[in-house]
Scaffold this motif. Sequence first.
Motif, PDB file in Angstrom:
ATOM      1  N   ASN A  32      69.408  22.873 -12.903  1.00 51.25           N
ATOM      2  CA  ASN A  32      69.028  23.584 -14.350  1.00 51.25           C
ATOM      3  C   ASN A  32      67.766  24.617 -14.390  1.00 51.25           C
ATOM      4  O   ASN A  32      67.499  25.650 -15.151  1.00 51.25           O
ATOM      5  CB  ASN A  32      68.555  22.487 -15.378  1.00 51.25           C
ATOM      6  N   GLU A  33      66.954  24.408 -13.250  1.00 51.67           N
ATOM      7  CA  GLU A  33      65.601  25.260 -13.316  1.00 51.67           C
ATOM      8  C   GLU A  33      65.868  26.506 -12.433  1.00 51.67           C
ATOM      9  O   GLU A  33      65.133  27.253 -12.269  1.00 51.67           O
ATOM     10  CB  GLU A  33      64.632  24.425 -12.458  1.00 51.67           C
ATOM     11  N   VAL A  34      67.077  26.538 -11.701  1.00 55.57           N
ATOM     12  CA  VAL A  34      67.432  27.825 -10.969  1.00 55.57           C
ATOM     13  C   VAL A  34      68.110  28.811 -12.145  1.00 55.57           C
ATOM     14  O   VAL A  34      69.137  28.398 -12.708  1.00 55.57           O
ATOM     15  CB  VAL A  34      68.505  27.575  -9.880  1.00 55.57           C
ATOM     16  N   LYS A  35      67.340  30.150 -12.271  1.00 55.10           N
ATOM     17  CA  LYS A  35      68.013  30.897 -13.237  1.00 55.10           C
ATOM     18  C   LYS A  35      69.111  31.521 -12.430  1.00 55.10           C
ATOM     19  O   LYS A  35      69.460  31.582 -11.132  1.00 55.10           O
ATOM     20  CB  LYS A  35      66.984  32.100 -13.300  1.00 55.10           C
ATOM     21  N   ASN A  36      70.234  32.109 -13.437  1.00 53.09           N
ATOM     22  CA  ASN A  36      71.357  32.574 -12.938  1.00 53.09           C
ATOM     23  C   ASN A  36      71.205  33.595 -11.668  1.00 53.09           C
ATOM     24  O   ASN A  36      71.897  33.575 -10.655  1.00 53.09           O
ATOM     25  CB  ASN A  36      72.277  33.088 -13.737  1.00 53.09           C
ATOM     26  N   GLU A  37      70.266  34.472 -11.840  1.00 53.01           N
ATOM     27  CA  GLU A  37      70.054  35.559 -11.083  1.00 53.01           C
ATOM     28  C   GLU A  37      69.317  34.982  -9.635  1.00 53.01           C
ATOM     29  O   GLU A  37      69.272  36.042  -8.790  1.00 53.01           O
ATOM     30  CB  GLU A  37      69.337  36.731 -11.500  1.00 53.01           C
ATOM     31  N   ASP A  38      68.971  34.040  -9.804  1.00 51.90           N
ATOM     32  CA  ASP A  38      68.370  33.413  -8.702  1.00 51.90           C
ATOM     33  C   ASP A  38      69.110  32.661  -7.437  1.00 51.90           C
ATOM     34  O   ASP A  38      68.913  32.075  -6.689  1.00 51.90           O
ATOM     35  CB  ASP A  38      66.829  32.664  -8.905  1.00 51.90           C
ATOM     36  N   PRO A  98      77.983  32.306 -11.821  1.00 49.19           N
ATOM     37  CA  PRO A  98      77.185  31.122 -12.012  1.00 49.19           C
ATOM     38  C   PRO A  98      77.511  30.202 -12.905  1.00 49.19           C
ATOM     39  O   PRO A  98      77.584  28.897 -12.713  1.00 49.19           O
ATOM     40  CB  PRO A  98      75.853  32.014 -12.535  1.00 49.19           C
ATOM     41  N   ARG A  99      78.264  30.664 -13.977  1.00 48.96           N
ATOM     42  CA  ARG A  99      78.896  29.504 -14.745  1.00 48.96           C
ATOM     43  C   ARG A  99      79.763  28.608 -14.070  1.00 48.96           C
ATOM     44  O   ARG A  99      79.819  27.312 -14.315  1.00 48.96           O
ATOM     45  CB  ARG A  99      79.525  30.417 -16.055  1.00 48.96           C
ATOM     46  N   ARG A 102      78.035  26.170 -11.881  1.00 50.48           N
ATOM     47  CA  ARG A 102      77.306  25.231 -12.571  1.00 50.48           C
ATOM     48  C   ARG A 102      78.518  24.271 -13.009  1.00 50.48           C
ATOM     49  O   ARG A 102      78.353  22.888 -12.959  1.00 50.48           O
ATOM     50  CB  ARG A 102      76.674  25.734 -13.674  1.00 50.48           C
ATOM     51  N   THR A 158      63.521  24.499  -5.984  1.00 52.49           N
ATOM     52  CA  THR A 158      62.776  25.029  -7.444  1.00 52.49           C
ATOM     53  C   THR A 158      61.295  24.241  -7.557  1.00 52.49           C
ATOM     54  O   THR A 158      61.213  24.186  -8.931  1.00 52.49           O
ATOM     55  CB  THR A 158      64.003  24.606  -8.465  1.00 52.49           C
TER      56      THR A 158
END
Length: 241
Positions: A32-38, A98-99, A102, A158
């Motif tokens: 959850n702490e990883v942003k999509n762009e990361d 990303p979606r 996840r 993260t």
Amino acid sequence: MTVLTDRAVDPVILGDLAQVRLGQAFLSRALNEVKNEDLVRPSALPGWSRAHVVAHVGYNARALNRLVDWAATGIVTPMYSSPLERDEEIELGSTLAPRALRHLSDHAAIALDVAWRDLPQERWSETVKTARGREVPVSETVWMRTREVWLHAVDLGTGSRLADVPGPVGERILSDVLEVWSSRGEAPVRLVADDSGTVIGEPGGSVLEGRLSDLLGWATGRSVRGVRSASGDVLPAPRWI
Ligand code: ZN
């Protein structure tokens, strides 16, 4: 039949299930702490992006689920049809949006947990075969998953650290690593955790000292930081998996 509580009654299995669920929550929080762009950025594992780690952990849950299904039904369903297929699946999975990544991670974990929950007590000792060809009782899948979720949560980079891994989990991973090395004829090693006082390994083995989390980082090939040896040199650990 679907039930809302574990059908296992063995306290050891129930304890292991509680531990893996904690680990899964730890992994989910890290993700959850990883942003999509990361997600495309490098993980702590050489050559793997964070997306590779997430895909691998998701597919690992599905592969373990196949072993639980095997135990439940008696129909042989291996983890992977081949090491090549496993690697290709991870490579392809790492390119998912990303979606979707996840979704894979969450849903595969939930499905595995449901499979464990629904496995009747008398089936938990059924023999299945791991990807490395080891024959184990299906109860071992809980531990196999525990190792994966704790270590790979840290690999996401993260801010979760190996020091967050519960002591008993870290110690058991170290024992596993030493067992694999010993079965492969690697030079014996004795690990002395100076924070917990734990000693793992053979009496004659070359001694490595450090905090339990640093020994864990070294033994699993993640870092040599904080580890000391009598000679002063700390070489990278032999391959583990
Ligand atoms: Zn893994």
